[in-house]
Scaffold this active site. Structure first.
Site, PDB file in Angstrom:
ATOM      1  N   GLY A   1       0.830  -1.019   0.340  1.00  0.00           N
ATOM      2  CA  GLY A   1      -0.001   0.173  -0.029  1.00  0.00           C
ATOM      3  C   GLY A   1       1.052   0.924   0.294  1.00  0.00           C
TER       4      GLY A   1
ATOM      5  N   ALA B   1       2.782   1.650   3.539  1.00  0.00           N
ATOM      6  CA  ALA B   1       3.031  -0.188   4.568  1.00  0.00           C
ATOM      7  C   ALA B   1       3.224  -0.926   3.638  1.00  0.00           C
ATOM      8  CB  ALA B   1       2.422  -0.396   5.946  1.00  0.00           C
TER       9      ALA B   1
ATOM     10  N   VAL C   1       2.907  -5.555   3.386  1.00  0.00           N
ATOM     11  CA  VAL C   1       2.681  -6.824   3.768  1.00  0.00           C
ATOM     12  C   VAL C   1       3.595  -8.100   3.207  1.00  0.00           C
ATOM     13  CG1 VAL C   1       1.104  -8.336   5.019  1.00  0.00           C
ATOM     14  CG2 VAL C   1       0.693  -5.802   4.335  1.00  0.00           C
TER      15      VAL C   1
ATOM     16  N   LYS D   1       2.932  -6.684   8.539  1.00  0.00           N
ATOM     17  CA  LYS D   1       2.955  -5.477   8.312  1.00  0.00           C
ATOM     18  C   LYS D   1       4.470  -4.297   8.784  1.00  0.00           C
ATOM     19  CE  LYS D   1      -0.457  -2.323   6.984  1.00  0.00           C
ATOM     20  NZ  LYS D   1      -1.663  -1.928   7.337  1.00  0.00           N
TER      21      LYS D   1
ATOM     22  N   ASP E   1     -10.221   4.037   5.391  1.00  0.00           N
ATOM     23  CA  ASP E   1      -9.565   3.322   4.408  1.00  0.00           C
ATOM     24  C   ASP E   1     -10.387   1.948   3.821  1.00  0.00           C
ATOM     25  OD1 ASP E   1      -8.058   3.540   2.010  1.00  0.00           O
ATOM     26  OD2 ASP E   1      -6.348   2.875   2.885  1.00  0.00           O
TER      27      ASP E   1
END
Length: 183
Positions: A53, A56, A58, A73, A167
């Site tokens: 994203g 961050a 993952v 994450k 989000d």
């Protein structure tokens, strides 16, 4: 390593380790780049990159203490120079740890190692809702209704505790292999 040819190069060594399942292709590529520091954070071995994203990344990871497979994450390095971003990441993770619901991915630990900030969480076998829809092309009425209902349950649970998602999008909804939607 022991059974490889004498005088073998590091490339052959990495290929051998990967073929024997001792390291992943992600770990091999990181080692080829000379980035061995990012292979273990805290007591978690990073196995492969799973998703990204803007804030961050993952990874699928393995807890070196328990052997448990989970998601890790990791705050993107450009945000680790901002005390405000670090505080926001930690705050959201700590709040997330308090949420215990079947349709919310549980967060286990919040940590920092080698200048990297991370949180460990359940690794949901499956994929995100966008991938789920892309693969299937469309959802049945029953699938769409079930996923929407499960997302609503999770949001209601969080809202009752004074929290909102902020989000919500297809890539932030995980679909387990059993068809359970998780935020």
């Amino acid at each position: 390593c022991v059974v490889g040819p004498a005088g073998s190069s590091s490339e052959i060594l990495l290929q051998t380790l990967e073929r024997k399942g001792l390291i992943t292709s992600y770990q091999s590529s990181q080692l080829k780049k000379g980035d061995e520091a990012g292979l273990v954070l805290g007591h978690y071995a990073l196995l492969y990159h799973n998703a990204s994203g803007s804030f961050a990344r993952v990874f699928r990871a393995k807890d070196l203490n328990t052997g448990q497979m989970l998601g890790l994450k990791v705050l993107r390095s450009r945000y680790t120079r901002s005390p405000r971003s670090i505080a926001e990441f930690k705050r959201e993770a700590e709040l997330g740890k308090t949420l215990k619901h079947d349709n919310i991915v549980p967060i286990y630990e919040v940590g920092q190692d080698q200048g990297e900030y991370y949180l460990s969480m359940e690794f949901v076998e499956g994929g995100n809702l966008r991938d789920f829809v892309d693969i299937r092309k469309k959802l049945s009425v029953a699938e769409a209704t079930k996923a929407t209902y499960e997302m609503a349950l999770a949001l209601q649970y969080a809202l009752e505790r004074g929290l909102t998602h902020r989000d919500l999008k297809l890539t932030n909804v995980l679909m387990s292999t059993r068809g359970v939607a998780k935020l």
